[in-house]
Structures are given as C-alpha cells and as structure tokens.
Design a protein around this motif. Sequence first.
Motif, PDB file in Angstrom:
ATOM      1  N   GLU A 180       0.833  -1.203   0.000  1.00 24.66           N
ATOM      2  CA  GLU A 180       0.000   0.000   0.000  1.00 24.66           C
ATOM      3  C   GLU A 180       0.874   1.262   0.000  1.00 24.66           C
ATOM      4  N   ALA A 181       1.930   1.237   0.811  1.00 26.50           N
ATOM      5  CA  ALA A 181       2.806   2.420   0.888  1.00 26.50           C
ATOM      6  C   ALA A 181       3.573   2.613  -0.413  1.00 26.50           C
ATOM      7  N   ILE A 182       4.045   1.514  -1.007  1.00 29.33           N
ATOM      8  CA  ILE A 182       4.800   1.634  -2.272  1.00 29.33           C
ATOM      9  C   ILE A 182       3.865   2.146  -3.369  1.00 29.33           C
ATOM     10  N   ALA A 183       2.650   1.611  -3.410  1.00 27.56           N
ATOM     11  CA  ALA A 183       1.689   2.039  -4.438  1.00 27.56           C
ATOM     12  C   ALA A 183       1.350   3.521  -4.280  1.00 27.56           C
ATOM     13  N   HIS A 184       1.244   3.970  -3.045  1.00 25.59           N
ATOM     14  CA  HIS A 184       0.927   5.379  -2.791  1.00 25.59           C
ATOM     15  C   HIS A 184       2.061   6.266  -3.316  1.00 25.59           C
ATOM     16  N   THR A 185       3.299   5.892  -3.004  1.00 26.63           N
ATOM     17  CA  THR A 185       4.450   6.667  -3.490  1.00 26.63           C
ATOM     18  C   THR A 185       4.487   6.668  -5.021  1.00 26.63           C
ATOM     19  N   LEU A 186       4.222   5.507  -5.604  1.00 29.60           N
ATOM     20  CA  LEU A 186       4.232   5.374  -7.072  1.00 29.60           C
ATOM     21  C   LEU A 186       3.199   6.302  -7.707  1.00 29.60           C
ATOM     22  N   SER A 187       2.009   6.292  -7.162  1.00 30.04           N
ATOM     23  CA  SER A 187       0.935   7.129  -7.703  1.00 30.04           C
ATOM     24  C   SER A 187       1.261   8.614  -7.519  1.00 30.04           C
ATOM     25  N   LEU A 188       1.798   8.944  -6.349  1.00 27.39           N
ATOM     26  CA  LEU A 188       2.095  10.336  -6.005  1.00 27.39           C
ATOM     27  C   LEU A 188       3.145  10.953  -6.932  1.00 27.39           C
ATOM     28  N   GLU A 189       4.207  10.215  -7.236  1.00 21.56           N
ATOM     29  CA  GLU A 189       5.291  10.833  -8.022  1.00 21.56           C
ATOM     30  C   GLU A 189       5.213  10.508  -9.507  1.00 21.56           C
ATOM     31  N   GLN A 190       4.536   9.396  -9.878  1.00 19.77           N
ATOM     32  CA  GLN A 190       4.467   9.046 -11.302  1.00 19.77           C
ATOM     33  C   GLN A 190       3.211   9.623 -11.933  1.00 19.77           C
ATOM     34  N   GLY A 191       2.118   9.649 -11.188  1.00 15.76           N
ATOM     35  CA  GLY A 191       0.867  10.213 -11.703  1.00 15.76           C
ATOM     36  C   GLY A 191      -0.155   9.179 -12.124  1.00 15.76           C
ATOM     37  N   LYS A 192       0.204   7.872 -12.033  1.00 12.90           N
ATOM     38  CA  LYS A 192      -0.787   6.864 -12.436  1.00 12.90           C
ATOM     39  C   LYS A 192      -1.815   6.686 -11.328  1.00 12.90           C
ATOM     40  N   ALA A 196      -1.423   1.603  -9.824  1.00 16.62           N
ATOM     41  CA  ALA A 196      -0.201   1.512  -9.008  1.00 16.62           C
ATOM     42  C   ALA A 196      -0.226   0.248  -8.150  1.00 16.62           C
ATOM     43  N   ARG A 197      -1.398  -0.053  -7.583  1.00 18.11           N
ATOM     44  CA  ARG A 197      -1.502  -1.276  -6.754  1.00 18.11           C
ATOM     45  C   ARG A 197      -1.230  -2.507  -7.609  1.00 18.11           C
ATOM     46  N   GLY A 198      -1.765  -2.510  -8.829  1.00 18.53           N
ATOM     47  CA  GLY A 198      -1.543  -3.640  -9.743  1.00 18.53           C
ATOM     48  C   GLY A 198      -0.065  -3.781 -10.075  1.00 18.53           C
ATOM     49  N   GLU A 199       0.588  -2.647 -10.297  1.00 18.52           N
ATOM     50  CA  GLU A 199       2.014  -2.699 -10.651  1.00 18.52           C
ATOM     51  C   GLU A 199       2.835  -3.281  -9.497  1.00 18.52           C
ATOM     52  N   VAL A 200       2.522  -2.875  -8.287  1.00 22.68           N
ATOM     53  CA  VAL A 200       3.297  -3.367  -7.135  1.00 22.68           C
ATOM     54  C   VAL A 200       3.034  -4.869  -6.917  1.00 22.68           C
ATOM     55  N   ALA A 201       1.794  -5.283  -7.128  1.00 17.23           N
ATOM     56  CA  ALA A 201       1.483  -6.718  -6.983  1.00 17.23           C
ATOM     57  C   ALA A 201       2.283  -7.530  -7.997  1.00 17.23           C
ATOM     58  N   LYS A 202       2.378  -7.020  -9.228  1.00 18.24           N
ATOM     59  CA  LYS A 202       3.139  -7.712 -10.280  1.00 18.24           C
ATOM     60  C   LYS A 202       4.638  -7.737  -9.950  1.00 18.24           C
ATOM     61  N   ALA A 203       5.106  -6.713  -9.260  1.00 17.71           N
ATOM     62  CA  ALA A 203       6.528  -6.681  -8.901  1.00 17.71           C
ATOM     63  C   ALA A 203       6.853  -7.848  -7.962  1.00 17.71           C
ATOM     64  N   ALA A 204       5.968  -8.078  -7.005  1.00 13.57           N
ATOM     65  CA  ALA A 204       6.178  -9.223  -6.103  1.00 13.57           C
ATOM     66  C   ALA A 204       6.131 -10.527  -6.902  1.00 13.57           C
ATOM     67  N   ASP A 205       5.200 -10.617  -7.847  1.00 17.14           N
ATOM     68  CA  ASP A 205       5.125 -11.814  -8.709  1.00 17.14           C
ATOM     69  C   ASP A 205       6.438 -12.016  -9.473  1.00 17.14           C
ATOM     70  N   GLY A 206       7.036 -10.916  -9.903  1.00 14.39           N
ATOM     71  CA  GLY A 206       8.286 -10.995 -10.668  1.00 14.39           C
ATOM     72  C   GLY A 206       9.393 -11.646  -9.847  1.00 14.39           C
ATOM     73  N   PHE A 207       9.465 -11.313  -8.567  1.00 17.06           N
ATOM     74  CA  PHE A 207      10.473 -11.946  -7.707  1.00 17.06           C
ATOM     75  C   PHE A 207      10.151 -13.431  -7.484  1.00 17.06           C
ATOM     76  N   ARG A 208       8.851 -13.726  -7.338  1.00 21.22           N
ATOM     77  CA  ARG A 208       8.487 -15.149  -7.155  1.00 21.22           C
ATOM     78  C   ARG A 208       8.804 -15.961  -8.421  1.00 21.22           C
TER      79      ARG A 208
END
Length: 480
Positions: free
Chosen positions: A81-93, A98-110
């Motif tokens: 939630e915190a990463i998605a908030h930062t992403l939305s705040l500075e990127q503008g999406k 943003a939540r979807g992007e962060v969820a996919k990032a965790a999937d990428g590591f898995r």
Amino acid sequence: MSKTETGNYIGGRWSTTAETMPVVNPANGETIAAVPRSSRETVNEAVAAARAAAFDWAATPVFERAAMCMAIAAAIDAGREAIAHTLSLEQGKVLAEARGEVAKAADGFRLAAELIKQMGGQTLPAEDPGKLVMTIRQPRGVYGVITPWNFPVNIPVEYLAPAIATGNSVVWVPAPSTALVACALMAAMQSAGLPAGVVNLVTGEGATVGDAVVVHPDVTAIAFTGSTATGRQIAERGAGKPMLLELGGNGPLIVFEDADLDAAAAAAAGGAFFNAGQVCAATGFVLAHASVVDRLCERLVARAAEHVLGNPLDSATTMGPLNNAKVAAKVLAHVDDAVAQGALLLHGGRARPDMGSDLFFEPTVVRDVTPDMRLCREETFGPVVPVVAFQDEAEALALALQNAYGLSVGVFTQDISRGIAMAKRIPAGIVNINAGTTWWEIHLPFGGGSGKQSGMGRLGGMHTLEAMTEIKMITVTLPG
Ligand code: NAD
C-alpha cells in the motif's frame, strides 16, 4: 519512510550527496522530496561495492538466492500500500494501476525464484571419446541496470529479480522523476535481508550517472529500458558489453472489416489510455479498414468519454496527469501537427491546466490521420488514439511494414489464417491476434523485432535469466 531511505543505497548503507534533485508531484507541481544528484564518483563507489559483493553472491547456493527472491516478494507485498501510494504520487498513475504494478513486482520476484531452480546446463557428446563436455550458466558479474519512469517498479523488477536470482550484483540508476519509489523498492530489498552490495541504487541525471555506469570498466553488462535515443547512446558508449535494450514503440492495432468492433475498440482504447498512454507497447495508432472507421470511431469516442481525469489518488479518477513536461509537450505537439495537416479531432486534444498542473491531457481520439503525421511516425507516449484508414490487406501490411518501431502489434480479424499471415510478416517482437498491443504476461518473451528501433534481446521469464548469464564450457579429459 525515514530520511535515510530516500538517498543512494551503496554497499548496504543509505547516503546522500551535497547536491539534490527535487521529486515533483505531477498532479499539482509540488515538490515532495529531494534525492541525491549523484556524481560519477558516487557511481565509482557503487560499482566498487557491487564488485566486492559479486563473488560471494555468485557463490551463494541457488536455493538460497531463490529464497532471497521469495523474501523480497514478501517484503513488497507487506509494503504494497505504501509503495503504491508513493508510485501514484510521483508518477501520476491512478492508485488502482499503481496497486496492480506493485502486486506484479512481487510476482516478478516469485517467478525468478521458481525459474532459477530450473535453469540448467548441458552435457554434450564429443568426437573424442576421451572427453566429458558440459556447460554451466554463470552470472555475468556486475550489471548496470538503467530504468525509465513509466513503470518505475515493474521495469526495474524485470531486471533486478533475474539478476539477484542468477547471482549477479547490480548498480541501478532509476529515472530521476520516479526516484522516490525506487528508494521504496530498494528499502523492501534491504528489509528482506539482501546482502550488502548485491544491489546498489544511485540517483541522479541519466547523462551523468547512467553514462558513468555504462562506461565503467568493472560494469560487465547492461540492462536498459528507455527511449530509442538513449538506447543508441548506450549501445555506442558501452560497445562490446552484453546488453539488453528495451526501447520505444509505436505499434499499430490493425482492425479488419470482419473484426469484432466492440472488442477492437476496447483493446485500442485500453492500450492508449492505460497509464495515460505512457506505455512502450501502447496502441501507437489504429489502422482500420475504411468500411469500419465510422463505427470504430464512435466506440472509441464513447470509451474516451468514460474517463475521469483528475488527482490519481482519488478513487473516482481513471486517468492521472502525464509524468513530466517533456512528454506533455510532445503529446500536444503530435496532436497539433495532425490537426494542422487535416486530421479530425473527435474527442479531447487539449491540455487541462485547470485540473491542477500543466501535465493533464484529455483522452483523445483523432481520425483521418495519415502515415506522414508525427502521430504515426513517432512514439507519442500519451492518451491519444489516432485512426488511419486502409483500403485492403496489402495496404494494411505495407503501412505496418513502414513502421520504424517493432515492439508490439495487434490484429483484429475473424479470419485467423489472415491474422497468422500478418503476424508472420510484421517485424515486431509481439503480434497479438484479437487482443491489444499491450497484452503480455511476465513469463513470456518481450522485446523489439530486428532491424527496427525498439531495441534488442528479450526479457520475460527464462529469457531474462538466460540473457543475464553466460554459458561456460568445461571439459574433462578422462583418465586412460
Ligand atoms: P529515457 O531514455 O529518457 O531515460 C531512461 C533512463 O535512462 C533514465 O533512468 C535516465 O536517467 C537514463 N539516461 C538518460 N540519459 C542517459 C545516458 N546518456 N546514458 C545512460 N543513461 C541515461 O527514457 P524515459 O523517458 O525515462 O522513458 C520512456 C521511454 O522508455 C519511451 O521511449 C518508452 O517507449 C521506453 N520504454 C520501453 C520499454 C520496453 O520494454 N521496450 C518499456 C518502458 C518504456
């Protein structure tokens, strides 16, 4: 986030520099943080830290590296939630994206954790019966990873997760306008227990710190996603180093007369308006058979009209601002160029400074676009669907072949044989039949077609792990 977690991260320690760069909220122009404007000297320190860590990390058993990737995935999930908030705040999406992007990032590591356990070498026969021949895959050493601002969490993960899994160490340069979320992702890797020096983060101007990474003799390989112009420079400056270059795109979505127009319009609009069009595989332009242009445009306008432009953190908003002034100026210039040359604006087409900053741009549909207009020739990187009419299949193919880019193409037709024939002819890395240009999943190959301006190499799934390792042949002369 504490103050020290917004700096450079080198050799397991957060630090800052005397000179800093502001990070700006694109929705209102307010400065939200300052990050280091690092020098070439700082890059030298980061490369030294990566080099010092490289041997031990490469020697760390594969299952331990896989476990580290799983721990990082868990840390990202925990901080989602915190990463998605930062992403939305500075990127503008918008926050949902943003939540979807962060969820996919965790999937990428898995995914990297799973794949590294499956990565093998070979044993090979030899003419000489006294030889045992095998190949093993080894990390390349110190990777320079340079990433853009449009998916500032997912794109780094496409390289960082495979690099960590394969035993490379990394110096990572994120785009300046999204440096804050890079720090958040780095902090997640730190909290998962990633050993010092395995990933080092350096913020600063790309032309300084990115270039210093590319030319550094101890940086053995480069992974870059960004514009074609920067990719070309990197290819020259880093000549001789193994490179993954994922560059620009301007893929057409081709709509034949027999297409399901509702599905085609949904795909075209989805691919143009997602992330406000700031997607390398976005719908660059629509090539539509002349007999369906009117009906398709009606549907596209209806889709554009559904969008709610606004603050990306508001739940009602479906499209936020563009990320920066450079991209906003380009989007407006491309639309103005088309209109000046006779294209017809059906929806949008204006910047909306009344929304809170100069970076808001209306979702736009424009028809009667011709191949010589900038919307067709260049990557626009904004929320615009340009529609170009064609008369027959031969013309559609000729227009697709003329494209300078070769990343991703969509073809809508009920005639699957025709779709496959087009797919085989078009020199793009991806052709999606009856889906939009943006369809992709993280385990699948992604990259530009040869001879075009979209880059070289393939990322996605095992492809990135293979690219980030090299084959070593070991032979044994058998006794007797
Ligand atoms: P950019 O090329 O301006 O910057 C990308 C990164 O390169 C940034 O981190 C920047 O700091 C750094 N950089 C800038 N100059 C450099 C130099 N001389 N040497 C080394 N590094 C340097 O691109 P951008 O505007 O951040 O991103 C948008 C572009 O990225 C678009 O063209 C888009 O199509 C492309 N992109 C491609 C893909 C893909 O997978 N093919 C994915 C996303 C974005």
